[in-house]
Write a protein that holds these residues in place. Sequence first.
Motif, short mmCIF file in Angstrom:
data_model
loop_
_atom_site.label_atom_id
_atom_site.label_comp_id
_atom_site.label_asym_id
_atom_site.label_seq_id
_atom_site.Cartn_x
_atom_site.Cartn_y
_atom_site.Cartn_z
N ASP A 183 39.51 38.84 44.57
CA ASP A 183 39.84 37.60 43.86
C ASP A 183 40.35 36.53 44.84
OD1 ASP A 183 39.03 38.72 41.48
OD2 ASP A 183 41.04 39.43 40.96
N ARG A 187 42.55 49.78 41.35
CA ARG A 187 43.58 50.01 40.33
C ARG A 187 44.81 50.71 40.89
NH1 ARG A 187 42.71 49.10 35.23
NH2 ARG A 187 44.20 50.69 34.58
N THR A 203 44.25 45.63 37.87
CA THR A 203 43.94 46.40 36.66
C THR A 203 42.89 45.77 35.76
OG1 THR A 203 45.82 45.38 35.54
CG2 THR A 203 46.21 47.51 36.64
N SER A 204 42.27 44.70 36.18
CA SER A 204 41.23 44.09 35.37
C SER A 204 40.04 45.04 35.16
CB SER A 204 40.77 42.78 35.99
OG SER A 204 39.75 42.19 35.24
N LYS A 223 38.43 48.38 34.29
CA LYS A 223 38.98 49.51 33.55
C LYS A 223 38.23 50.79 33.86
CE LYS A 223 41.71 46.78 31.19
NZ LYS A 223 42.50 46.03 32.11
N THR A 273 37.02 40.02 40.19
CA THR A 273 37.26 40.66 38.90
C THR A 273 37.30 39.57 37.83
OG1 THR A 273 39.67 40.50 38.96
CG2 THR A 273 38.67 42.40 40.09
N ALA A 274 37.43 39.97 36.59
CA ALA A 274 37.54 38.99 35.51
C ALA A 274 38.75 38.09 35.74
CB ALA A 274 37.62 39.69 34.16
N ASP A 275 39.82 38.65 36.29
CA ASP A 275 41.01 37.84 36.59
C ASP A 275 40.70 36.76 37.61
OD1 ASP A 275 42.55 39.33 34.86
OD2 ASP A 275 43.43 40.57 36.44
N GLN A 324 34.74 33.28 30.08
CA GLN A 324 35.97 33.77 29.45
C GLN A 324 36.30 32.95 28.22
OE1 GLN A 324 38.25 33.24 33.07
NE2 GLN A 324 38.65 35.45 33.19
N PRO A 356 36.89 42.72 30.33
CA PRO A 356 36.76 42.27 31.72
C PRO A 356 35.40 42.65 32.33
CG PRO A 356 38.92 43.23 31.37
CD PRO A 356 38.11 43.52 30.13
N CYS A 410 32.46 39.94 33.52
CA CYS A 410 31.89 39.97 34.87
C CYS A 410 30.40 40.24 34.82
CB CYS A 410 32.59 41.03 35.73
SG CYS A 410 34.21 40.53 36.31
#
Length: 167
Positions: A10, A29, A35-36, A38, A75-77, A89, A105, A109
Amino acid sequence: MDAQIELRVDGQPRALTVDTRTTLLDALRDRLGVTSPKKGCDHGQCGACTVLLDGRRAVTCLALAVAYDGAEITTADGLADGAELHPMQQSFVEHDGFQCGYCTPGQVCSAVGMLEEVHANHPSHVTKDLIGSIKLDDEEIRERMSGNLCRCGAYVNIVAAVREVAR
């Protein structure tokens, strides 16, 4: 056996030492606290761990971290620009493209990566015409997103969210 690697996660460089058997998902993770992505199936079948890896979507539970030393991971974050959500998003929020949110997430992505694939004219299994630009209809979206499972069944809303951003 341990190896030192550096990942750009990111937008931030992150150095770490990992056992050579560590998956990219576990490195993200458990070692970096990202943690985005999973851990869903841990077999590459559900897509919950999908990230953009050097700009392409990838499931991280099947990738060994040492193989991606120096890689750019989004990541999605990392899609958001500060407090401003990425258009995908935002579309997921507006179209209620999630229920429990566990797969979201990875779905987001995957959708972002999928749109890049379409932009580059990469065909899918259901692409009808390989000449010219790809028409991203609902069937095409469903096929391209088929590697991402939603156990809650929010598929109709996920397709609508992707369709809106694709326009």
